[in-house]
Design a protein around this motif. Structure first.
Motif, mmCIF file in Angstrom:
data_model
loop_
_atom_site.group_PDB
_atom_site.id
_atom_site.type_symbol
_atom_site.label_atom_id
_atom_site.label_comp_id
_atom_site.label_asym_id
_atom_site.label_seq_id
_atom_site.Cartn_x
_atom_site.Cartn_y
_atom_site.Cartn_z
ATOM 1 N N SER A 392 -6.171 -13.398 -24.045
ATOM 2 C CA SER A 392 -6.611 -14.768 -24.312
ATOM 3 C C SER A 392 -7.398 -14.739 -25.612
ATOM 4 C CB SER A 392 -7.500 -15.253 -23.166
ATOM 5 O OG SER A 392 -8.190 -16.410 -23.551
ATOM 6 N N ASN A 393 -7.390 -15.850 -26.308
ATOM 7 C CA ASN A 393 -8.244 -15.903 -27.497
ATOM 8 C C ASN A 393 -8.590 -17.339 -27.838
ATOM 9 O OD1 ASN A 393 -5.836 -16.842 -28.678
ATOM 10 N ND2 ASN A 393 -6.459 -16.023 -30.657
ATOM 11 N N ILE A 394 -9.592 -17.480 -28.654
ATOM 12 C CA ILE A 394 -9.873 -18.773 -29.276
ATOM 13 C C ILE A 394 -10.084 -18.499 -30.752
ATOM 14 C CG2 ILE A 394 -12.342 -18.609 -28.643
ATOM 15 C CD1 ILE A 394 -12.307 -21.721 -28.651
ATOM 16 N N ARG A 395 -9.455 -19.321 -31.565
ATOM 17 C CA ARG A 395 -9.615 -19.148 -33.021
ATOM 18 C C ARG A 395 -9.939 -20.499 -33.639
ATOM 19 N NH1 ARG A 395 -5.404 -15.763 -36.433
ATOM 20 N NH2 ARG A 395 -6.490 -14.164 -35.266
ATOM 21 N N ASP A 396 -10.950 -20.503 -34.484
ATOM 22 C CA ASP A 396 -11.384 -21.722 -35.172
ATOM 23 C C ASP A 396 -11.225 -21.565 -36.672
ATOM 24 O OD1 ASP A 396 -12.256 -22.567 -32.730
ATOM 25 O OD2 ASP A 396 -14.393 -22.656 -33.260
ATOM 26 N N TYR A 397 -10.757 -22.605 -37.311
ATOM 27 C CA TYR A 397 -10.837 -22.715 -38.775
ATOM 28 C C TYR A 397 -11.739 -23.910 -39.048
ATOM 29 C CZ TYR A 397 -6.784 -19.644 -38.700
ATOM 30 O OH TYR A 397 -5.940 -18.599 -38.465
ATOM 31 N N THR A 398 -12.804 -23.668 -39.772
ATOM 32 C CA THR A 398 -13.813 -24.715 -39.961
ATOM 33 C C THR A 398 -14.101 -24.917 -41.450
ATOM 34 O OG1 THR A 398 -14.875 -24.157 -37.876
ATOM 35 C CG2 THR A 398 -16.202 -25.394 -39.433
ATOM 36 N N ALA A 399 -14.199 -26.158 -41.824
ATOM 37 C CA ALA A 399 -14.690 -26.493 -43.171
ATOM 38 C C ALA A 399 -15.875 -27.427 -42.994
ATOM 39 C CB ALA A 399 -13.594 -27.167 -43.981
ATOM 40 N N ARG A 400 -16.929 -27.175 -43.729
ATOM 41 C CA ARG A 400 -18.069 -28.073 -43.614
ATOM 42 C C ARG A 400 -18.797 -28.183 -44.935
ATOM 43 N NH1 ARG A 400 -22.345 -26.676 -39.414
ATOM 44 N NH2 ARG A 400 -23.528 -28.236 -40.580
ATOM 45 N N THR A 401 -19.433 -29.303 -45.089
ATOM 46 C CA THR A 401 -20.257 -29.478 -46.274
ATOM 47 C C THR A 401 -21.556 -30.159 -45.860
ATOM 48 O OG1 THR A 401 -20.279 -30.292 -48.551
ATOM 49 C CG2 THR A 401 -19.234 -31.716 -46.922
ATOM 50 N N ASP A 402 -22.637 -29.698 -46.445
ATOM 51 C CA ASP A 402 -23.962 -30.216 -46.104
ATOM 52 C C ASP A 402 -24.712 -30.499 -47.407
ATOM 53 O OD1 ASP A 402 -24.151 -29.458 -43.033
ATOM 54 O OD2 ASP A 402 -23.346 -27.730 -44.071
ATOM 55 N N ALA A 403 -25.245 -31.683 -47.501
ATOM 56 C CA ALA A 403 -25.985 -32.056 -48.709
ATOM 57 C C ALA A 403 -27.428 -32.366 -48.341
ATOM 58 C CB ALA A 403 -25.333 -33.272 -49.356
ATOM 59 N N GLU A 404 -28.307 -32.014 -49.248
ATOM 60 C CA GLU A 404 -29.725 -32.360 -49.089
ATOM 61 C C GLU A 404 -30.166 -33.113 -50.327
ATOM 62 O OE1 GLU A 404 -31.564 -28.612 -46.699
ATOM 63 O OE2 GLU A 404 -32.860 -29.656 -48.151
#
Lengths: 785, 283
Positions: A392-404
């Motif tokens: 079994s597996n779980i795989r994530d591809y994530t893109a994120r952007t954070d601004a301050e």
């Protein structure tokens, strides 16, 4: 949930917090912006470092890459810059225009950098921030404290903080304010870690040599975090020495570590590579070789785990910096019998993150990252021509952007977006024979997309009142099923005076992925499952309030927090649920509600030769699962406590620097005993003809209410000594004594069937209490060259 | 597989605790417990119906089974005829080593059953306890073949594995129990402990061929008899829940499980055994 209306709420909250026609965004003639970076002397950035002007009662904290921005009146000021584990510095400045200023903090203590030095300014900052329910832990603290088998473990150190419970003796599992173990979000440099444990939870996957620090959020979750109900464990890895090539490591009772770090291109960047491996298998193989050929020889299976961490960063110019983080960890279990049976079982996480930090202006920073995160387990059996595999597996591809963005000295705006593509390999099974007669495969996969938009504003309404409001709009889609929700977050701090503040907050959280487990402990074969069909997202809300007091000329910070948390769609499973390779897994879930409340008192001292903390938690946790889906629910629909509900929990941690060479440490834990379910009745089953199990078949237990029996109270004292050696104090011997007074804490209780030694017949039953760890001394040698 | 992992972890901890003298006796005050009727009845075509009615007891009470003598049992046949089963306990089975099963009540005539027949059971005592149950006789599933293969070793290490092949019908929800017995297929051997005893369901292999294998465990000239029972899901679930409940006795890696049988008003299982057999000598 209608997304467009949610977006309108998002805009509304920004307007409410005064980002509409507020007074000028641009600096006026009498105020200027001071910005820059806070780093350690080796060039590593220091997230969370405090930059304060005590005379004005103002300050800020560096962001995740060490950037800060502070708008001050023109003129002369005294700046105090501090970070946990580093020597605080004071700098006089004359602010006549907006300017950048970078700070470099020396490590507190010595070459090994283990002494925890936290300036009063940091406690002052803690008093003043709107954030509550957060614990920051420096790895230096964790390294000083005594540890089981000498294995420094930041998760176990977090268990010493109020409001955090362990799953059981020696385990790294976290149960935060009544939440279950799967309701914690573990992040390593922004990438999710799905299984933070080795060896059924006895050790965490975080190698202390590679970790810079960790923040644990228990409430008042900042809007940039989401996806789990109970806590966020945000682990930041070290960046490596920008000045020198350095090797560090340690040789311990069960594992060894080695880390190498250094500058890239004359200090424009740095790298760090760190590895750790256990050596149980070396001993067990030697034992097997010694016993091979003896009568009744039964080989001991091989087991080991290892971790590899790598991180690199490079400064592309004044405004850009890139980071790469990689992690690979595996547990490996293997067994070969003389009968030709081979069994292999391995599991682990793989993580990679690429991050770009850009400074648009002293007031605006942007962090953008892409990450991949994978957890899998694989199990194979082979006998002659037959093979059988499960996985079994779980795989994530994530893109994120954070601004301050800091438009002025009253507002700190944060906004960002994240999108994750999940692949849930819920179960893979194959069976084959060499002659082709058996050829079976089953693969159950699901896909899910999870997204979030958030915005928040930290608003200094007056010198005494500070507010933080945020909104997080989240959505999840798996196949044709989709869910969404708006997660408001709000915090407030009112400073009565320089030494007293009151705080309150509220947070709503959704959790769209669920851990499929019907075990009392987290197992490597537990799988993650998306919200779909009838499995709705879990949801929780929490309100908390508290007061903080600076005592003893700012040396002590006393905090008291009360909380109430309630959740819907909490998941559990039917008795006897078929959780393996089940394409109809939805039907095995049952749903209920939870609620928890308590009070946490925390007294900490961070300055002087003696530091430490005392925490006491009084807490209640409840769950209720009504009859549903053809079941009687759990506990026949009656309210019950989860096993980790502990009414009282006291921790005392002391660290004392005896002299430059010797540090003494001690930690004491007392908590109410775990709850468990013991059988009240029993009956016998003979079974069908031809299934004789002897004259005394094992009794079949009949269980009463869930978790109705309480084990004896748990208490334990650990002691430690760190003795530095070498002319530059760059080596040490760390002695840990776990469970110093050899308390027999109850790990579990069971009913044993007692047999007559001659006839083999059952003569009675007796209750047995099992303890796990007696007093365990361990010695670790650490070095830095 | 989770069951195996939990059991392995449990045994490892017990071993560790045992080695380190970390187990100790304690007094556990248990609250009072109200006993229930426990019914265990396995009908077989061609055999006289019998069943065991006992009661559950407080866990730490005496070992002897509690056999109530005031229980009336009625078997209701598919045609609606009520057949009383008389109280006639064979207590000697409790001390017998041949594998003969204990019964508290027994009928007089052998059972006649055809696939699809529905039987009902009515059990009541003088204290007002009343248990009922219903079961269906399922069509036997033929064993297509049995076979074996030796490993390449010699002497006492030369062993064979054993394969049993059968085909699952197209209807979903079938459950099976396969037992392998060693020795001549005479009743005395077939009622002893089996070498292999596993429960199966067709969840992943509906309508397909099943090949059920063993490890290398049979010696040359062993006579191996495979008995394949076609069972109701209720019987399959009862066995699973009994296993889960036993496994959860203090195992910190397991959740406690209730017992899921098909006896209303009590605990237990009522089934008609539908079996096919095949025997092969390993040589």
């Amino acid at each position: 949930m209608v997304f467009s209306s949610s977006l309108r709420y998002l805009v509304l909250v920004l307007v409410l917090f005064g980002l509409g026609p507020h007074r000028s965004f641009a600096q006026n003639a009498s105020r200027f912006t001071l910005s820059g970076t806070v780093r350690g002397a080796r060039g590593e950035t220091l997230p969370g470092a405090s930059v304060a002007v005590p005379q004005l009662g103002t300050g800020t904290a560096a962001d995740s890459v060490g950037h800060f921005s502070l708008t001050l009146p023109a003129g002369r000021h005294q700046l105090v810059v501090a970070s946990i584990g580093y020597q605080q510095i004071t700098r006089d400045i004359n602010l006549t225009h907006s300017q950048r200023l970078n700070f470099s903090l020396e490590e507190g203590g010595n070459e090994l950098g283990e002494v925890v030095v936290e300036g009063a300014a940091t406690l002052q900052e803690k008093l003043k921030t709107t954030q509550m329910g957060v614990e920051h832990l420096s790895v230096r603290e964790a390294k000083l404290l005594p540890a089981l088998f000498g294995e420094v473990d930041i998760l176990k150190t977090l268990q010493l903080k109020p409001g955090v419970q362990s799953g059981g003796e020696g385990t790294s599992g976290l149960f935060v304010r009544g939440g279950s173990a799967d309701q914690n979000l573990f992040l390593v440099d922004n990438a999710v870690v799905y299984n933070p444990n080795h060896l059924f939870g006895l050790f965490s996957v975080f190698n202390s040599d590679a970790v810079q620090g960790v923040d644990l959020y228990k409430s008042g979750f900042p809007a940039q975090f989401g996806g789990r109900l109970s806590s966020v464990v945000d682990v930041k890895l070290r960046e490596g020495d920008r000045q020198h090539y350095v090797a560090t490591g340690g040789i311990g009772l069960i594992s060894s570590r080695l880390t190498y770090e250094g500058p890239i291109n004359k200090g424009k960047g740095s790298f760090i590579v760190s590895g750790r491996r256990t050596y149980f298998d070396i001993f067990t193989r030697a034992l097997n070789r010694a016993n091979e050929g003896k009568e009744d020889y039964s080989p001991i299976p091989d087991y080991y785990f290892y971790d590899m961490n790598a991180k690199a960063n490079y400064t592309l110019g004044d405004k850009d910096q890139v980071f790469f983080t990689g992690y690979l960890g595996r547990d490996v279990f293997g067994f070969s019998s003389t009968g030709g049976f081979n069994f292999n079982f391995n599991w682990g996480n793989t993580i990679g993150t690429l991050r770009w930090n850009h400074v648009f202006s002293p007031r605006l920073f942007l962090n953008t990252s892409v990450a991949v995160s994978d957890y899998h387990y694989s199990l194979t059996n082979r006998l002659d021509q037959f093979s059988f595999g499960l996985g079994s597996n779980i795989r994530d591809y994530t893109a994120r952007t954070d601004a301050e963005y800091t438009p002025n000295d009253r507002h700190l705006l944060k906004a960002g977006a994240t999108v994750t593509q999940h692949r849930f390999g819920v179960g893979r099974l194959d069976a084959n024979s060499g002659d082709g007669r058996v050829n079976f495969g089953s693969d159950v996969n699901y896909y899910g997309a999870e997204g979030a938009l958030y915005a928040s504003d930290n608003y200094k309404a007056t010198d005494k009142l500070q507010l933080e409001g945020g909104l997080r709009l989240t959505g999840f889609r798996s196949g044709s099923d989709q869910y969404g929700g708006l997660e408001p977050r709000a915090s407030a701090r009112y400073s009565l005076n320089e030494r007293t503040s009151f705080k309150a907050n509220y947070a709503l959280m959704y959790q769209y992925v669920h851990l499929v487990t019907n075990s009392g402990a987290t197992l490597p074969t537990d799988i993650w499952y998306p919200s779909r069909l009838s499995v709705k997202p879990q949801r929780s809300q929490q309100v908390s309030g508290g007061a903080s007091f600076l005592l003893g000329q700012g040396k002590y910070l006393l905090t008291n927090e009360v909380y109430y948390k309630w959740g819907q769609n909490q998941v559990d499973f039917k008795d006897g649920a078929q959780l393996f390779v089940n394409p109809e897994l939805d039907a095995e879930f049952i749903f209920g509600k939870s609620w928890a409340y308590g009070n946490e008192i925390y007294l900490e001292k961070k300055t002087g030769k003696t530091t430490g903390w005392i925490g006491y938690t009084l807490a209640w946790s409840w769950r209720n699962f009504q009859p549903q889906r053809g079941t009687t629910g759990i506990n026949n629909g009656q309210d019950f406590h989860p096993s980790y509900d502990r009414r009282h929990n006291l921790t005392v941690v002391l660290l004392h620097q005896l002299n430059p060479r010797v540090n003494l440490t001690a930690s004491f834990v007392f908590s109410s005993g775990n709850l468990t379910t013991l059988p009240l009745g029993r009956f016998g089953v003979q079974d069908i003809p031809g299934s004789s199990v002897g004259l005394d078949p094992r009794p079949v237990p009949i269980y009463p209410d869930r978790n109705s029996y309480q084990l004896i109270p748990y208490h334990r004292l650990d002691l430690g000594v760190v003795y530095k050696i070498g002319s530059r104090l760059n080596q040490d011997l760390t002695l840990s004594i776990y469970n110093a007074y050899n308390r027999r804490n109850a790990y579990f209780v069971f009913f044993e069937t007692q047999k007559d030694k001659i006839s083999g017949r059952t003569v009675g039953f007796a209750a047995k209490q099992v303890s796990l760890f007696p007093v365990i001394p361990s010695l670790t040698y650490n070095f830095r060259f | 597989m989770n069951y195996l992992l939990k059991s392995a972890a449990f045994l490892a901890i017990l071993a560790l605790a045992g080695c380190s003298n970390l187990q100790n006796d304690i007094d556990v005050p248990l609250p009072s417990y109200s006993s229930q009727l426990v019914v265990e009845c396995y009908l077989e075509p061609g055999k006289v119906p019998s069943l065991a009615v006992t009661t559950s007891v407080p866990y730490l009470s005496s070992v002897l089974p509690q056999v109530p003598s005031d229980v009336t049992v009625t078997l209701i046949m598919p045609n609606g005829t009520s057949v009383p089963l008389a109280y006639s306990p064979n207590f000697k089975a409790l001390t017998d080593t041949t594998g003969e099963k204990f019964h508290s009540h027994i009928g007089r005539d052998p059972l006649v059953a055809r696939p699809g027949d529905v039987f009902r059971l009515d059990v009541r005592d003088t204290k007002g306890r009343h248990a009922t149950s219903t079961t269906t006789y399922l069509a036997p599933i033929p064993i297509d073949s049995v076979e074996f293969k030796f490993n390449d070793k010699t002497g006492s290490e030369r062993k064979a594995y054993f394969l049993t092949n059968f085909r699952d019908p197209a209807t979903p929800g079938d459950c099976y129990r396969l037992q392998l017995h060693k020795g001549d297929p005479i009743p005395k051997n077939l009622i002893k402990s089996p070498e292999v005893d596993i429960s199966l369901e067709d969840r992943l292999l509906n309508g397909q061929n099943f090949t059920v294998g063993t490890s290398y465990r049979f010696n040359a000239n062993d006579s191996v008899t495979a008995t394949l029972y076609h069972t109701e899901y209720a019987f399959y679930r009862f066995r699973q829940s009994v296993r889960d409940a036993r496994n959860a006795n203090g195992n910190p890696f397991s959740q406690p499980s209730a017992i899921y049988g098909n006896v209303e008003g009590g605990v237990g299982i009522f089934a008609v055994l539908s079996a096919t057999r095949a025997t092969k000598v390993v040589k």
